[in-house]
Design an enzyme around this catalytic site. Sequence first.
Site, mmCIF file in Angstrom:
data_model
loop_
_atom_site.group_PDB
_atom_site.id
_atom_site.type_symbol
_atom_site.label_atom_id
_atom_site.label_comp_id
_atom_site.label_asym_id
_atom_site.label_seq_id
_atom_site.Cartn_x
_atom_site.Cartn_y
_atom_site.Cartn_z
ATOM 1 N N ARG A 30 19.313 -13.330 4.226
ATOM 2 C CA ARG A 30 19.074 -13.068 2.736
ATOM 3 C C ARG A 30 19.864 -13.803 1.744
ATOM 4 O O ARG A 30 19.685 -13.527 0.586
ATOM 5 C CB ARG A 30 19.168 -11.569 2.481
ATOM 6 C CG ARG A 30 20.342 -10.848 2.912
ATOM 7 C CD ARG A 30 20.098 -9.401 2.844
ATOM 8 N NE ARG A 30 20.210 -9.006 1.488
ATOM 9 C CZ ARG A 30 19.229 -8.090 0.973
ATOM 10 N NH1 ARG A 30 18.698 -7.093 1.784
ATOM 11 N NH2 ARG A 30 18.711 -7.874 -0.224
ATOM 12 N N HIS A 117 23.473 -3.085 1.289
ATOM 13 C CA HIS A 117 22.078 -3.450 1.163
ATOM 14 C C HIS A 117 21.325 -2.607 2.615
ATOM 15 O O HIS A 117 20.513 -2.979 3.020
ATOM 16 C CB HIS A 117 21.716 -4.863 1.534
ATOM 17 C CG HIS A 117 22.259 -6.015 0.675
ATOM 18 N ND1 HIS A 117 23.051 -7.272 0.799
ATOM 19 C CD2 HIS A 117 22.019 -5.949 -0.913
ATOM 20 C CE1 HIS A 117 23.178 -7.740 -0.219
ATOM 21 N NE2 HIS A 117 22.653 -6.964 -1.373
ATOM 22 N N CYS A 125 11.491 6.931 5.628
ATOM 23 C CA CYS A 125 10.188 7.270 5.079
ATOM 24 C C CYS A 125 10.041 7.072 3.452
ATOM 25 O O CYS A 125 11.084 7.567 2.977
ATOM 26 C CB CYS A 125 9.746 8.678 5.577
ATOM 27 S SG CYS A 125 8.050 9.100 4.667
ATOM 28 N N CYS A 128 8.848 10.925 2.355
ATOM 29 C CA CYS A 128 9.715 12.190 2.362
ATOM 30 C C CYS A 128 11.192 11.726 2.742
ATOM 31 O O CYS A 128 11.976 12.733 2.823
ATOM 32 C CB CYS A 128 9.105 13.131 3.385
ATOM 33 S SG CYS A 128 9.727 12.550 5.193
ATOM 34 N N CYS A 150 5.355 7.604 9.379
ATOM 35 C CA CYS A 150 6.392 8.666 9.498
ATOM 36 C C CYS A 150 5.720 10.013 10.173
ATOM 37 O O CYS A 150 4.503 10.515 9.983
ATOM 38 C CB CYS A 150 6.464 9.244 7.946
ATOM 39 S SG CYS A 150 7.867 10.730 7.879
ATOM 40 N N CYS A 153 5.609 13.179 7.710
ATOM 41 C CA CYS A 153 4.460 13.235 6.656
ATOM 42 C C CYS A 153 3.600 12.209 6.687
ATOM 43 O O CYS A 153 2.643 12.395 5.998
ATOM 44 C CB CYS A 153 5.492 13.428 5.411
ATOM 45 S SG CYS A 153 5.698 11.749 4.978
#
Length: 249
Positions: A30, A117, A125, A128, A150, A153
Amino acid sequence: MSSDATRRAPLVAILSGAGISTDSGIPDYRGPQGLWRRDPEAEKLVTYAYYMNDPDVRRRSWLMRRDSEALRARPNAAHDAVTRLERSGVPVRVITQNVDGLHQLAGMPDRKVLELHGTARVVQCTRCQARSEMAEALARVAAGESDPACLACGGILKSATVMFGQGLDPVVLGEAVAVTKACEIFVAVGTSLQVQPAASLAGLAAEHGARLIIVNAEPTPYDPLAAELIREPIGTALPALLDRIAAEV
Ligand code: ZN
């Protein structure tokens, strides 16, 4: 060693970048010259808006993580040297731009590592905020799920890393700033000091009176502020430097 046993050893802050992990076989992904920045298609896979809005980007992103060697990488002599300094009794805090978790694998306590990072070893998730192991999500990918959701949820899961287009966690950054202002020695290792706001910590450290030591093969914008510049390979230079610091303080 201090002659006064009641005096606390000075705090040493270590800002680590991609260069500390190259000996572990992890390339610079990165950084400004990193793999992702040089490949627009790869960069999409780790750019928040593309990831959230395009199931095909997520599918390819999971495959990239499945095929990556990063999770199997082991700490190297430089990570070990940081842990050795901490175990010698010197107060050490690591501020890292890396998401590979190698400082902790080398034995640094979690609470002493600030991951600017995030971490690629965990998934989170986006709805949630539930967190679980990356290895579990990758096992679901290997079992045929192209975009594992997830389990709590049904929301979109993503690596617990700061993708391009996302801000840094203000709590983590705040702690990094506090450590930077409080330390007496600030070692920037394996970072080109070109990605903000992480890079500016080097300047902040010098401004607040810390001894700034830069260990990096290439020049950085903060070199003029450094008390010491070390260009030698990190795998040998960092252990030598930290052993010297342990003997000094
Ligand atoms: Zn969820």
